[in-house]
Every structure is written in C-alpha cells, then in structure tokens.
Scaffold this active site. Structure first.
Site, PDB file in Angstrom:
ATOM      1  CD  GLU A   1       2.276  10.831   2.522  1.00 31.84           C
ATOM      2  OE1 GLU A   1       2.160  12.066   2.409  1.00 31.84           O
ATOM      3  OE2 GLU A   1       1.894  10.211   3.544  1.00 31.84           O
TER       4      GLU A   1
ATOM      5  CG  ASP B   1       2.290   4.716   4.054  1.00 31.39           C
ATOM      6  OD1 ASP B   1       1.800   5.351   3.093  1.00 31.39           O
ATOM      7  OD2 ASP B   1       3.149   5.206   4.817  1.00 31.39           O
TER       8      ASP B   1
ATOM      9  CG  ASP C   1      -3.196  10.591   6.113  1.00 28.61           C
ATOM     10  OD1 ASP C   1      -2.897  10.477   4.907  1.00 28.61           O
ATOM     11  OD2 ASP C   1      -2.431  11.100   6.958  1.00 28.61           O
TER      12      ASP C   1
END
Length: 416
Positions: A182, A87, A148
C-alpha cells in the site's frame, strides 16, 4: 443483551509481535509483493486466523491474506470487508523494530532510548493531549514503529478473535483482507474483487480516535520531458541548451500556493518528486492532487504554461508533458451508498466516541477499491506521526478501533 464495550481487548499483544517483522515495501521492485518479507507477516496472520477457527484463511501468491468470518444470523446481511495493509513505508527503516510501551502517560516528554535526540513532545504531537493516563507505544528511536498499518492489522485480528468467541454479537458474513505494498501505491493491484465478494469495505488505517474519512484526494502523476541541445562544453557558447537547467527553471518557477508546503485543507497541489537526465534530455516526475478531479488538468496546465514560458529562451529545445491517472476521490462512489458511512459513524458513537467525518490529504487502498466495485471509507486505527522514528499509537485507541469494528458488524446485522 451483553455490553460489548466491556469485552477484554488484546490488540496490543498482537501489535507488539507484528511490528518486529520487517515488512518494508520497495518502490523499485517490479514484483508483487515488492518484497518477499511481507509474506512473513502474512503467513503468521494466516496461522493465527486458522488457530481461531477461521477455516478458509490463506495467503495467495501475491502476498494477500483472505479470510471469512461466517455469519451467525438468520438475516440476509450484506457482506462487509475489513482491510488493512501489512507493509511499512520505504521512508524509514522497519528492520529491528523494538516496541516500547510507556504506561500511564502523564504529558511528559517521551525520550526514545536508542536515539535520545528523538523526543515526543506534546507541543509537536497535539493528539497526545487526549492520551493522559493511557499507554503509548513507540519504537526505540532508530526505526519507524509500523503502527501504519500494523495497528489496523492487530485491531482487525483482535476483532476476529472476539467475533469467533462471542456468539452474542450477531453479524453477517465478514470478509478479511490484508494487503501488501500500500505504501508504494500498489496495495490493491492484485486484489480479486470477485473472490472477495463483499458489498462494502472499511479500511482501518486512519489517525485520531473517532475519525472516519469518506474523502481522499483525486490523483494524477505527470512526467515533464525536456529535450535540449547538446554540445561539447568547450565549444558550447550560443549552441548548448541544457535540458537539466531548463527542467530546473521550470521547477523553480512553480507557484508556492500550489505546492504541498503552501497548501492545506481542501487545497490541491503540484509536487515535483523526482528529477533526472543529462544535457540532451531531462525529466521531472510530479504528483498532482486535488479533491476536485476536474481541477487536476488545470494544475497540469500550470506546469505546461511554465514550460512554454521558460522555453521561449531556448529556441532549439522542446518539451512533452505526460499525464497518467492514479486514483480518484472515493467520495464519488460513497455518496451513492450513504448507509456505508452512516453505519460507520453509528459504530464509532456506540463505541463511546464523538464521531467526526474527515477528508484525507492523500489516498488509501479504499480510494481504488471504491472504484473497483467495493465502496470503502477509512476508519481510524490510532496511528500517529507515521513514516518516521517518532511514530506512536495508544493502546486504548487500538481497543476503541477494535470495538468500533465489532459495533459495525452489529449495526449491519441490526439494520438488515
């Protein structure tokens, strides 16, 4: 023996595909995964793993991808796991990401074409000083990039490809785990640790090349509930005690030296992240952080002490402070298994970098995994300026991360 440092790495090819898939998680959703679109990437990863010959790759109902690289050694090697999250953060749009590769970076400002006010300058992104001659990937200026943690996903996937096609790299059984959610703190809520069956894990979700993190904050959440006294505003003199104003006074009285904007390094903080309510009742949500878990209650006590002092002015009002544990410093667990960090540092050195052990002023999936029975430090993925439109990653750093994963597999095999 072959020199695996000279292998052909292709993580960036996967990465520029993965970031175009919107996988933004949603903290307001009660489901797991919080957004169904996260499974779009999960399904692609499973298909690619199956194509590599990773026969058991699958996506479960909660959006987790599990896979196994079989052992190719006669040694009894502990099972290790590599983990990244699929995610992207709710802070900035992840829809319609257009990755741009800036080849042979020479220190110039990088102006992002779809919003020319978004400019990456070396003065504001100091790690760019280490990237001269490298290839920098950014988004186009209107979205985050998704390094990320799709950089980590791509690096693990490229390592899987190389492990499946390079039998000279001896390794034990390797487990792969890709998680949803996360970024909203629910990344390991539905992980099946028994099914994973690993002795140690490594999240690939860190920043600068060469860095490994064995320590995170310990974290609590807190909610301050203020009960005021409601009255018709036309006849409120001497009667009304507004819970909203009381809550605001408490927030305004928080010390700067215990706030995120006033702390650094190993210092903890108290941070109000939300406020809501009406005259009769208001609530303030806080996050409380410190590397020393014993200090969390002291920090919560600061909130209580301020509330007590403020409420002396409001005899008809009261408050309640509710504390809930969120996660704990993974170093508590990792110190019991020093070889997990030691082997990681050795792998980074073998990949040609200066290994540096760091602390995270935050948390990772590894924080919770460590306390669920899977000790799990965090290795660099090369991601920078995450959660914003100036997020970037270096192609060469992604290759170094992939190489570190391969060396780590080999170190565990050698030392077993």
């Amino acid at each position: 023996m072959m020199n695996i440092n000279n292998l052909a790495f292709k993580a960036e090819e996967r990465f520029v595909r993965y970031v175009t898939i919107d996988t933004q998680s949603d903290p307001s959703s009660p489901t797991c995964p919080s957004t169904e679109k996260q499974k779009d990437l999960g399904r692609l990863l499973v298909a690619e793993l199956l194509e590599m010959g990773v026969a058991d790759a699958h996506l479960d109902e909660y959006g987790y991808v599990y896979a196994t690289i079989p052992s190719n050694t006669n040694k009894d090697v502990p099972v290790i796991c590599f983990c990244s999250h699929m995610d992207t953060a709710p802070d900035c749009s992840g829809e319609g990401v257009k990755p741009i590769i800036h080849h042979n970076y020479q220190g110039q400002d990088l102006v992002l074409p779809d919003d020319t006010s978004q400019v990456l300058r070396m003065a504001e992104h100091p790690d760019l000083k280490n990237q001269l001659g490298n290839d920098i990937i950014t988004a186009s200026g209107t979205t985050l990039l998704g390094a990320d943690n799709k950089a980590g996903v791509a690096e693990i996937m490229d390592a899987c490809r190389l492990l499946m096609t390079t039998p000279e790299i001896k390794h034990g059984k390797i487990r792969i785990l890709f998680t949803p959610d996360e970024e909203i703190g629910r990344g390991v809520d539905k992980v099946d640790i028994q099914k994973l069956g690993a002795f140690a894990g490594y999240t690939i979700d860190g920043e600068s090349a060469g860095n490994m993190e064995n320590e995170t904050f310990s974290a609590d959440g807190a909610t301050l509930i203020v009960n005021g006294v409601s009255s018709h505003p036309g006849f409120a003199k001497g009667k009304m005690e507004s819970a909203i104003k009381i809550a605001a006074q408490v927030v305004a009285a928080l010390p700067v030296n215990l706030s995120p904007e006033g702390t650094e390094g190993m210092e903890g903080f108290v941070h109000p992240v939300g406020i809501s309510g009406h005259v009769e009742q208001a609530s303030v949500d806080f996050i409380i952080r410190d590397f020393d878990a014993d200090k969390l209650m002291d920090h919560a006590g600061v909130i209580s002490d301020i509330a007590e002092e403020v409420l002396k002015q409001y005899p008809g009002s009261s408050y309640e402070l509710l504390i809930r544990e969120q996660y704990r410093n993974m170093r508590q667990v990792l110190d019991e298994h020093p070889q997990i960090v030691e082997y990681g540092m050795e792998a980074i050195k073998r990949a040609g970098m200066t290994a540096q052990l760091c602390s995270i002023r935050g948390g990772t999936d590894g924080s919770r995994l460590s306390f669920m029975g899977l000790p799990c430090p965090n290795i660099f993925a090369g991601e920078h300026a995450f959660h914003g439109k100036q997020e970037w990653v270096s192609v060469q750093d992604m290759h170094k991360a992939t190489l570190t994963i391969l060396h780590l597999c080999a170190v565990w095999e050698e030392r077993s």
